[in-house]
Design a protein around this motif. Structure first.
Motif, PDB file in Angstrom:
ATOM      1  N   GLU A 190      -1.367  -8.887 -13.369  1.00 12.55           N
ATOM      2  CA  GLU A 190      -1.099  -8.113 -12.153  1.00 12.55           C
ATOM      3  C   GLU A 190      -1.520  -6.663 -12.293  1.00 12.55           C
ATOM      4  O   GLU A 190      -1.209  -6.014 -13.296  1.00 12.55           O
ATOM      5  CB  GLU A 190       0.392  -8.158 -11.810  1.00 12.55           C
ATOM      6  N   VAL A 191      -2.195  -6.175 -11.272  1.00 11.37           N
ATOM      7  CA  VAL A 191      -2.509  -4.756 -11.148  1.00 11.37           C
ATOM      8  C   VAL A 191      -1.535  -4.211 -10.108  1.00 11.37           C
ATOM      9  O   VAL A 191      -1.643  -4.536  -8.919  1.00 11.37           O
ATOM     10  CB  VAL A 191      -3.975  -4.523 -10.722  1.00 11.37           C
ATOM     11  N   ARG A 192      -0.575  -3.421 -10.579  1.00 16.35           N
ATOM     12  CA  ARG A 192       0.475  -2.869  -9.715  1.00 16.35           C
ATOM     13  C   ARG A 192       0.185  -1.400  -9.482  1.00 16.35           C
ATOM     14  O   ARG A 192       0.048  -0.633 -10.428  1.00 16.35           O
ATOM     15  CB  ARG A 192       1.833  -3.007 -10.388  1.00 16.35           C
ATOM     16  N   VAL A 193       0.126  -1.012  -8.215  1.00 15.36           N
ATOM     17  CA  VAL A 193      -0.208   0.368  -7.876  1.00 15.36           C
ATOM     18  C   VAL A 193       0.850   0.921  -6.932  1.00 15.36           C
ATOM     19  O   VAL A 193       1.184   0.282  -5.926  1.00 15.36           O
ATOM     20  CB  VAL A 193      -1.602   0.462  -7.209  1.00 15.36           C
ATOM     21  N   THR A 194       1.377   2.098  -7.265  1.00 10.07           N
ATOM     22  CA  THR A 194       2.326   2.772  -6.380  1.00 10.07           C
ATOM     23  C   THR A 194       1.761   4.123  -5.974  1.00 10.07           C
ATOM     24  O   THR A 194       0.999   4.753  -6.719  1.00 10.07           O
ATOM     25  CB  THR A 194       3.707   2.969  -7.042  1.00 10.07           C
ATOM     26  N   PHE A 195       2.138   4.558  -4.787  1.00  9.62           N
ATOM     27  CA  PHE A 195       1.666   5.808  -4.187  1.00  9.62           C
ATOM     28  C   PHE A 195       2.903   6.624  -3.822  1.00  9.62           C
ATOM     29  O   PHE A 195       3.607   6.284  -2.869  1.00  9.62           O
ATOM     30  CB  PHE A 195       0.821   5.508  -2.944  1.00  9.62           C
ATOM     31  N   THR A 196       3.161   7.692  -4.582  1.00  9.34           N
ATOM     32  CA  THR A 196       4.384   8.482  -4.421  1.00  9.34           C
ATOM     33  C   THR A 196       4.043   9.884  -3.942  1.00  9.34           C
ATOM     34  O   THR A 196       3.273  10.592  -4.606  1.00  9.34           O
ATOM     35  CB  THR A 196       5.150   8.567  -5.759  1.00  9.34           C
ATOM     36  N   PRO A 197       4.625  10.321  -2.804  1.00  6.10           N
ATOM     37  CA  PRO A 197       4.326  11.665  -2.310  1.00  6.10           C
ATOM     38  C   PRO A 197       4.803  12.734  -3.293  1.00  6.10           C
ATOM     39  O   PRO A 197       5.845  12.586  -3.924  1.00  6.10           O
ATOM     40  CB  PRO A 197       5.076  11.757  -0.987  1.00  6.10           C
ATOM     41  N   GLN A 198       4.019  13.786  -3.403  1.00  6.57           N
ATOM     42  CA  GLN A 198       4.345  14.952  -4.230  1.00  6.57           C
ATOM     43  C   GLN A 198       4.431  16.165  -3.303  1.00  6.57           C
ATOM     44  O   GLN A 198       4.280  16.036  -2.093  1.00  6.57           O
ATOM     45  CB  GLN A 198       3.274  15.161  -5.302  1.00  6.57           C
ATOM     46  N   ASP A 199       4.617  17.331  -3.865  1.00 10.85           N
ATOM     47  CA  ASP A 199       4.657  18.549  -3.054  1.00 10.85           C
ATOM     48  C   ASP A 199       3.368  18.704  -2.257  1.00 10.85           C
ATOM     49  O   ASP A 199       2.283  18.449  -2.774  1.00 10.85           O
ATOM     50  CB  ASP A 199       4.852  19.780  -3.945  1.00 10.85           C
ATOM     51  N   GLY A 200       3.506  19.132  -1.008  1.00 12.05           N
ATOM     52  CA  GLY A 200       2.333  19.291  -0.152  1.00 12.05           C
ATOM     53  C   GLY A 200       1.731  17.942   0.173  1.00 12.05           C
ATOM     54  O   GLY A 200       2.406  16.922   0.205  1.00 12.05           O
ATOM     55  N   ASP A 201       0.453  17.927   0.421  1.00 12.71           N
ATOM     56  CA  ASP A 201      -0.251  16.674   0.728  1.00 12.71           C
ATOM     57  C   ASP A 201      -0.867  16.104  -0.541  1.00 12.71           C
ATOM     58  O   ASP A 201      -2.074  15.880  -0.626  1.00 12.71           O
ATOM     59  CB  ASP A 201      -1.336  16.920   1.776  1.00 12.71           C
ATOM     60  N   ARG A 202      -0.035  15.865  -1.532  1.00 10.95           N
ATOM     61  CA  ARG A 202      -0.495  15.294  -2.796  1.00 10.95           C
ATOM     62  C   ARG A 202       0.254  13.981  -3.027  1.00 10.95           C
ATOM     63  O   ARG A 202       1.372  13.805  -2.576  1.00 10.95           O
ATOM     64  CB  ARG A 202      -0.261  16.272  -3.950  1.00 10.95           C
ATOM     65  N   THR A 203      -0.396  13.087  -3.748  1.00 10.00           N
ATOM     66  CA  THR A 203       0.187  11.779  -4.034  1.00 10.00           C
ATOM     67  C   THR A 203      -0.056  11.421  -5.491  1.00 10.00           C
ATOM     68  O   THR A 203      -1.174  11.563  -5.992  1.00 10.00           O
ATOM     69  CB  THR A 203      -0.442  10.695  -3.131  1.00 10.00           C
ATOM     70  N   ARG A 204       0.994  10.966  -6.131  1.00 11.65           N
ATOM     71  CA  ARG A 204       0.858  10.448  -7.498  1.00 11.65           C
ATOM     72  C   ARG A 204       0.587   8.953  -7.384  1.00 11.65           C
ATOM     73  O   ARG A 204       1.372   8.199  -6.797  1.00 11.65           O
ATOM     74  CB  ARG A 204       2.109  10.708  -8.308  1.00 11.65           C
ATOM     75  N   VAL A 205      -0.535   8.542  -7.949  1.00 12.68           N
ATOM     76  CA  VAL A 205      -0.942   7.145  -7.931  1.00 12.68           C
ATOM     77  C   VAL A 205      -0.747   6.598  -9.343  1.00 12.68           C
ATOM     78  O   VAL A 205      -1.375   7.075 -10.287  1.00 12.68           O
ATOM     79  CB  VAL A 205      -2.412   6.995  -7.479  1.00 12.68           C
ATOM     80  N   GLU A 206       0.158   5.653  -9.461  1.00  7.40           N
ATOM     81  CA  GLU A 206       0.441   5.057 -10.765  1.00  7.40           C
ATOM     82  C   GLU A 206      -0.031   3.617 -10.768  1.00  7.40           C
ATOM     83  O   GLU A 206       0.282   2.850  -9.849  1.00  7.40           O
ATOM     84  CB  GLU A 206       1.935   5.121 -11.058  1.00  7.40           C
ATOM     85  N   LEU A 207      -0.799   3.272 -11.793  1.00  3.46           N
ATOM     86  CA  LEU A 207      -1.358   1.932 -11.921  1.00  3.46           C
ATOM     87  C   LEU A 207      -0.853   1.314 -13.214  1.00  3.46           C
ATOM     88  O   LEU A 207      -0.890   1.948 -14.266  1.00  3.46           O
ATOM     89  CB  LEU A 207      -2.883   1.994 -11.930  1.00  3.46           C
ATOM     90  N   GLU A 208      -0.389   0.092 -13.111  1.00  2.00           N
ATOM     91  CA  GLU A 208       0.012  -0.680 -14.288  1.00  2.00           C
ATOM     92  C   GLU A 208      -0.698  -2.023 -14.223  1.00  2.00           C
ATOM     93  O   GLU A 208      -0.582  -2.749 -13.235  1.00  2.00           O
ATOM     94  CB  GLU A 208       1.525  -0.906 -14.313  1.00  2.00           C
ATOM     95  N   HIS A 209      -1.448  -2.335 -15.267  1.00  2.00           N
ATOM     96  CA  HIS A 209      -2.037  -3.666 -15.374  1.00  2.00           C
ATOM     97  C   HIS A 209      -1.098  -4.440 -16.300  1.00  2.00           C
ATOM     98  O   HIS A 209      -1.058  -4.198 -17.505  1.00  2.00           O
ATOM     99  CB  HIS A 209      -3.458  -3.610 -15.930  1.00  2.00           C
ATOM    100  N   ALA A 210      -0.326  -5.356 -15.717  1.00  2.00           N
ATOM    101  CA  ALA A 210       0.768  -6.035 -16.416  1.00  2.00           C
ATOM    102  C   ALA A 210       0.438  -7.483 -16.754  1.00  2.00           C
ATOM    103  O   ALA A 210      -0.493  -8.069 -16.217  1.00  2.00           O
ATOM    104  CB  ALA A 210       2.023  -5.986 -15.550  1.00  2.00           C
TER     105      ALA A 210
END
Length: 155
Positions: free
Chosen positions: A102-122
């Motif tokens: 599985e390739v799991r990807v999350t998109f989490t808002p940060q300050d301003g119009d920024r997004t933390r994209v975290e990817l886990e290949h599980a």
């Protein structure tokens, strides 16, 4: 990280200057704009990377000769926060409908119009005796880190 953890999962993240909606859109609908052209499993050169929207959607490549090769499918589609893809490509770089990592990807808002994209290949342990080898490949500069850099440059 222990040897077992290394063989089970590869995690990488990047922060992009975009809203979660835009980050999700570029990762999914825009995958062909950032996926490396030399990352394909078909015999023909890669013409297009395709990720169909919605659970059950196909994840595949189109070759310059019109051929198609499956890579996996969409398991979870929750725009703009989460995406889970079935990676069904074997350690021999061929589609294997019986293999599901599985390739799991999350998109989490940060300050301003920024997004933390975290990817886990599980579930890399599903590669069996070649799990550590595949974890090393996915964690290398030519694997997910390089692909996330290309993605971030596209967003």
């Amino acid at each position: 990280m222990t040897q077992t953890e290394a063989a089970t999962s590869v995690r990488r993240s990047v922060t992009v200057s975009a809203t979660p909606e835009r980050a999700f859109e570029v990762f999914t609908a825009g995958i062909d704009r950032w996926w490396p052209r030399d990352h394909h499993i078909g015999d023909a050169p890669l013409r297009e990377s395709v990720l169909e929207p919605g659970e059950g959607g196909r994840w595949y490549e189109k070759g310059e000769d019109g051929s198609e090769c499956d890579w996996g499918r969409v398991l979870v589609w929750e725009p703009p926060h989460r995406l889970v893809l079935a990676w069904q490509i074997s350690a021999d770089w061929a589609y294997d409908p019986e293999l599901v990592t599985e390739v799991r990807v999350t998109f989490t808002p940060q300050d301003g119009d920024r997004t933390r994209v975290e990817l886990e290949h599980a579930h890399l342990d599903r590669f069996g005796a070649r799990a550590a080898q595949m974890a090393a490949v996915f964690g290398s500069a030519n694997g997910w880190p390089g692909m996330l850099d290309a993605y971030a440059a596209t967003v």
